[in-house]
Motif scaffolding. Structure first.
Motif, PDB file in Angstrom:
ATOM      1  N   LEU A  21       0.787  -1.301  -0.061  1.00  0.00           N
ATOM      2  CA  LEU A  21       0.008   0.138   0.196  1.00  0.00           C
ATOM      3  C   LEU A  21       0.763   1.280   0.035  1.00  0.00           C
ATOM      4  O   LEU A  21       0.723   1.959  -0.616  1.00  0.00           O
ATOM      5  CB  LEU A  21      -0.793   0.028   1.288  1.00  0.00           C
ATOM      6  N   ALA A  22       1.927   1.352   0.900  1.00  0.00           N
ATOM      7  CA  ALA A  22       2.620   2.434   0.931  1.00  0.00           C
ATOM      8  C   ALA A  22       3.477   2.646  -0.528  1.00  0.00           C
ATOM      9  O   ALA A  22       3.773   3.944  -0.656  1.00  0.00           O
ATOM     10  CB  ALA A  22       3.760   2.240   1.963  1.00  0.00           C
ATOM     11  N   LYS A  23       3.952   1.543  -1.184  1.00  0.00           N
ATOM     12  CA  LYS A  23       4.566   1.836  -2.353  1.00  0.00           C
ATOM     13  C   LYS A  23       3.820   2.376  -3.528  1.00  0.00           C
ATOM     14  O   LYS A  23       3.974   3.191  -4.138  1.00  0.00           O
ATOM     15  CB  LYS A  23       5.018   0.376  -2.795  1.00  0.00           C
ATOM     16  N   ASP A  24       2.215   1.694  -3.442  1.00  0.00           N
ATOM     17  CA  ASP A  24       1.355   2.191  -4.382  1.00  0.00           C
ATOM     18  C   ASP A  24       1.062   3.558  -4.181  1.00  0.00           C
ATOM     19  O   ASP A  24       1.116   4.367  -5.331  1.00  0.00           O
ATOM     20  CB  ASP A  24       0.414   1.261  -4.236  1.00  0.00           C
ATOM     21  N   LEU A  25       0.966   4.088  -3.007  1.00  0.00           N
ATOM     22  CA  LEU A  25       0.522   5.458  -2.399  1.00  0.00           C
ATOM     23  C   LEU A  25       1.611   6.164  -2.974  1.00  0.00           C
ATOM     24  O   LEU A  25       1.470   7.469  -3.724  1.00  0.00           O
ATOM     25  CB  LEU A  25       0.419   5.564  -1.152  1.00  0.00           C
ATOM     26  N   ALA A  26       2.993   5.933  -2.737  1.00  0.00           N
ATOM     27  CA  ALA A  26       3.917   6.931  -3.101  1.00  0.00           C
ATOM     28  C   ALA A  26       4.190   7.009  -4.459  1.00  0.00           C
ATOM     29  O   ALA A  26       4.369   8.009  -4.851  1.00  0.00           O
ATOM     30  CB  ALA A  26       5.174   6.176  -2.274  1.00  0.00           C
ATOM     31  N   LYS A  27       4.018   6.119  -5.206  1.00  0.00           N
ATOM     32  CA  LYS A  27       4.128   5.967  -6.837  1.00  0.00           C
ATOM     33  C   LYS A  27       2.896   7.045  -7.269  1.00  0.00           C
ATOM     34  O   LYS A  27       3.247   7.722  -8.101  1.00  0.00           O
ATOM     35  CB  LYS A  27       3.816   4.366  -7.353  1.00  0.00           C
ATOM     36  N   HIS A  28       1.778   6.804  -6.869  1.00  0.00           N
ATOM     37  CA  HIS A  28       0.774   7.635  -7.266  1.00  0.00           C
ATOM     38  C   HIS A  28       0.835   9.076  -6.961  1.00  0.00           C
ATOM     39  O   HIS A  28       0.449  10.014  -7.649  1.00  0.00           O
ATOM     40  CB  HIS A  28      -0.707   7.145  -6.464  1.00  0.00           C
ATOM     41  N   LEU A  29       1.336   9.511  -5.803  1.00  0.00           N
ATOM     42  CA  LEU A  29       1.578  10.787  -5.270  1.00  0.00           C
ATOM     43  C   LEU A  29       2.873  11.431  -5.476  1.00  0.00           C
ATOM     44  O   LEU A  29       3.080  12.543  -5.236  1.00  0.00           O
ATOM     45  CB  LEU A  29       1.250  10.839  -3.718  1.00  0.00           C
ATOM     46  N   ASN A  30       3.603  10.637  -5.936  1.00  0.00           N
ATOM     47  CA  ASN A  30       5.198  10.955  -6.417  1.00  0.00           C
ATOM     48  C   ASN A  30       5.786  11.311  -4.916  1.00  0.00           C
ATOM     49  O   ASN A  30       6.563  12.333  -4.925  1.00  0.00           O
ATOM     50  CB  ASN A  30       5.151  12.155  -7.506  1.00  0.00           C
ATOM     51  N   TYR A  31       5.482  10.580  -4.172  1.00  0.00           N
ATOM     52  CA  TYR A  31       6.303  10.856  -2.843  1.00  0.00           C
ATOM     53  C   TYR A  31       7.294   9.541  -2.657  1.00  0.00           C
ATOM     54  O   TYR A  31       7.610   8.788  -3.309  1.00  0.00           O
ATOM     55  CB  TYR A  31       5.407  10.307  -1.545  1.00  0.00           C
ATOM     56  N   LEU A  32       8.030   9.772  -1.672  1.00  0.00           N
ATOM     57  CA  LEU A  32       9.110   8.852  -1.240  1.00  0.00           C
ATOM     58  C   LEU A  32       8.493   7.728  -0.260  1.00  0.00           C
ATOM     59  O   LEU A  32       7.642   7.835   0.457  1.00  0.00           O
ATOM     60  CB  LEU A  32      10.222   9.808  -0.422  1.00  0.00           C
ATOM     61  N   PHE A  33       8.853   6.737  -0.746  1.00  0.00           N
ATOM     62  CA  PHE A  33       8.184   5.336   0.007  1.00  0.00           C
ATOM     63  C   PHE A  33       9.542   4.925   0.908  1.00  0.00           C
ATOM     64  O   PHE A  33      10.717   4.441   0.466  1.00  0.00           O
ATOM     65  CB  PHE A  33       7.914   4.176  -1.245  1.00  0.00           C
ATOM     66  N   VAL A  34       9.172   4.625   2.203  1.00  0.00           N
ATOM     67  CA  VAL A  34      10.211   4.099   3.115  1.00  0.00           C
ATOM     68  C   VAL A  34       9.649   2.956   3.885  1.00  0.00           C
ATOM     69  O   VAL A  34       8.734   2.810   4.576  1.00  0.00           O
ATOM     70  CB  VAL A  34      10.797   5.223   4.062  1.00  0.00           C
ATOM     71  N   ASP A  35      10.081   1.820   3.671  1.00  0.00           N
ATOM     72  CA  ASP A  35       9.693   0.625   4.626  1.00  0.00           C
ATOM     73  C   ASP A  35      10.697   0.405   5.682  1.00  0.00           C
ATOM     74  O   ASP A  35      11.846  -0.031   5.668  1.00  0.00           O
ATOM     75  CB  ASP A  35       9.924  -0.518   3.370  1.00  0.00           C
ATOM     76  N   SER A  36      10.172   0.963   6.743  1.00  0.00           N
ATOM     77  CA  SER A  36      11.094   1.140   7.886  1.00  0.00           C
ATOM     78  C   SER A  36      11.470  -0.452   8.445  1.00  0.00           C
ATOM     79  O   SER A  36      12.486  -0.394   9.086  1.00  0.00           O
ATOM     80  CB  SER A  36      10.543   1.915   9.091  1.00  0.00           C
ATOM     81  N   GLY A  37      10.701  -1.295   8.417  1.00  0.00           N
ATOM     82  CA  GLY A  37      10.753  -2.422   8.684  1.00  0.00           C
ATOM     83  C   GLY A  37      12.162  -3.243   8.036  1.00  0.00           C
ATOM     84  O   GLY A  37      12.968  -3.900   8.583  1.00  0.00           O
ATOM     85  N   SER A  38      12.594  -2.823   6.779  1.00  0.00           N
ATOM     86  CA  SER A  38      13.840  -3.180   6.200  1.00  0.00           C
ATOM     87  C   SER A  38      14.886  -2.429   6.839  1.00  0.00           C
ATOM     88  O   SER A  38      16.127  -3.192   7.059  1.00  0.00           O
ATOM     89  CB  SER A  38      13.743  -2.673   4.623  1.00  0.00           C
ATOM     90  N   MET A  39      14.717  -1.596   7.750  1.00  0.00           N
ATOM     91  CA  MET A  39      15.920  -1.204   8.379  1.00  0.00           C
ATOM     92  C   MET A  39      16.267  -2.019   9.790  1.00  0.00           C
ATOM     93  O   MET A  39      17.570  -2.219  10.058  1.00  0.00           O
ATOM     94  CB  MET A  39      15.675   0.493   8.730  1.00  0.00           C
ATOM     95  N   TYR A  40      15.138  -2.316  10.391  1.00  0.00           N
ATOM     96  CA  TYR A  40      15.471  -3.167  11.362  1.00  0.00           C
ATOM     97  C   TYR A  40      15.918  -4.791  10.817  1.00  0.00           C
ATOM     98  O   TYR A  40      16.568  -5.346  11.731  1.00  0.00           O
ATOM     99  CB  TYR A  40      13.996  -3.514  12.093  1.00  0.00           C
ATOM    100  N   ARG A  41      15.418  -4.901   9.687  1.00  0.00           N
ATOM    101  CA  ARG A  41      15.960  -6.157   9.050  1.00  0.00           C
ATOM    102  C   ARG A  41      17.492  -5.931   8.825  1.00  0.00           C
ATOM    103  O   ARG A  41      18.115  -7.092   8.834  1.00  0.00           O
ATOM    104  CB  ARG A  41      15.278  -6.485   7.792  1.00  0.00           C
ATOM    105  N   ALA A  42      17.792  -4.965   8.225  1.00  0.00           N
ATOM    106  CA  ALA A  42      19.459  -4.659   7.855  1.00  0.00           C
ATOM    107  C   ALA A  42      20.119  -4.667   9.309  1.00  0.00           C
ATOM    108  O   ALA A  42      21.518  -5.536   9.218  1.00  0.00           O
ATOM    109  CB  ALA A  42      19.558  -3.228   7.408  1.00  0.00           C
ATOM    110  N   ILE A  43      19.740  -4.242  10.502  1.00  0.00           N
ATOM    111  CA  ILE A  43      20.428  -4.472  11.585  1.00  0.00           C
ATOM    112  C   ILE A  43      20.573  -5.806  12.132  1.00  0.00           C
ATOM    113  O   ILE A  43      21.379  -6.330  12.604  1.00  0.00           O
ATOM    114  CB  ILE A  43      19.724  -3.491  12.638  1.00  0.00           C
ATOM    115  N   SER A  44      19.501  -6.593  11.627  1.00  0.00           N
ATOM    116  CA  SER A  44      19.379  -7.962  12.113  1.00  0.00           C
ATOM    117  C   SER A  44      20.378  -8.961  11.250  1.00  0.00           C
ATOM    118  O   SER A  44      21.112  -9.918  11.553  1.00  0.00           O
ATOM    119  CB  SER A  44      17.827  -8.629  11.960  1.00  0.00           C
ATOM    120  N   LEU A  45      20.428  -8.378   9.855  1.00  0.00           N
ATOM    121  CA  LEU A  45      21.314  -9.028   9.126  1.00  0.00           C
ATOM    122  C   LEU A  45      22.675  -8.734   9.546  1.00  0.00           C
ATOM    123  O   LEU A  45      23.446  -9.692   9.673  1.00  0.00           O
ATOM    124  CB  LEU A  45      21.262  -8.407   7.672  1.00  0.00           C
TER     125      LEU A  45
END
Ligand code: DC
Length: 231
Positions: A21-45
């Motif tokens: 949903l966040a990605k679709d909205l950002a695309k539609h509105l020409n906004y930045l999309f940030v998946d904050s979970g990916s940042m927690y996943r990066a620290i986990s990696l």
């Protein structure tokens, strides 16, 4: 046309379609999309790669000492136009999606110092508005001033099927039972941790997408934005 660049916060349970949903909205509105979970996943990696976890227990002391060595940024893929997460110079977009990372990420996300570091970076990324960020604490902690807060949910079996399909498409061997166990356990941990637990804030609008297609879900939110005259 001149648009007001607002902040949109999307929170909700694991695998309920928040990022889609966040990605679709950002695309539609020409906004930045940030998946904050990916940042927690990066620290986990990082935690896994540095062997900072033994018998399911994180070596917190060593992780905290290394926190300042963890550099996370995003780069837009020129072909797909989607943001790629970069951990200390390396694109780890696929690596952060493995079950190994999913198994420990909620434990890493419980650590207050980890949250403090990432919240600071998330606020920096979003300071000028024009952003859609999804996660667990975006409406409550990261952007309590966001103009639109959504809390997304879906039936657990629908979520399991979606995640299972997603992992299969990446050739990751896993059973539906394992996927369900991971989602249920993460939801429980994320909702009950001491620091910024997942919860629907009073001003967040509930979106249950169990019976909605991707397009229908996007339309619901676009109509909301229109009816509330947010932009
Ligand atoms: O959105 P996701 O499933 O990729 O997130 C992975 C984990 O990160 C999730 O189980 C909880 C944690 N998380 C968090 O605590 N706060 C956020 N804002 C985003 C994710």
């Amino acid at each position: 046309m001149s648009y007001k660049k607002i902040k949109i916060a999307i929170d909700g349970y694991s695998s309920c379609g928040k990022s889609t949903l966040a990605k679709d909205l950002a695309k539609h509105l020409n906004y930045l999309f940030v998946d904050s979970g990916s940042m927690y996943r990066a620290i986990s990696l990082f935690t896994l790669n540095r062997n900072l976890i033994k018998n399911n227990k994180i070596n917190k002391e060593s992780l905290l000492k290394s926190l300042h060595n963890i550099n996370i940024s995003f780069k837009i893929d020129t072909k797909t136009k989607s943001p790629q997460i970069i951990l200390n110079g390396k694109n780890v977009n696929d690596e952060i999606r493995t079950p190994k990372v999913a198994d420990i990420v909620s434990k890493v996300a419980e650590i207050p110092e980890v949250r403090k570091k990432l919240v600071k970076e998330q606020r920096k990324i979003g300071k000028n508005g024009g952003i859609v960020m999804d996660g667990r604490d975006i409406g409550s902690i990261v952007f309590p001033d966001s103009e639109l807060k959504l809390f997304v949910t879906a039936d657990i079996d629908v979520r399991v099927n979606r995640r299972f399909k997603d992992l299969k498409s990446k050739n990751i061997e896993i059973s539906k039972k394992e996927v369900k166990m991971n989602l249920v356990e993460r939801d429980l941990r994320d909702s009950n941790r001491k620091t910024s637990p997942l919860k629907q804030t009073k001003d967040a609008i509930l979106i249950d997408n169990t019976l909605l297609s991707r397009k229908e879900q996007l339309d619901v939110v676009l109509n909301l934005i229109k009816s509330k005259k947010l932009i």
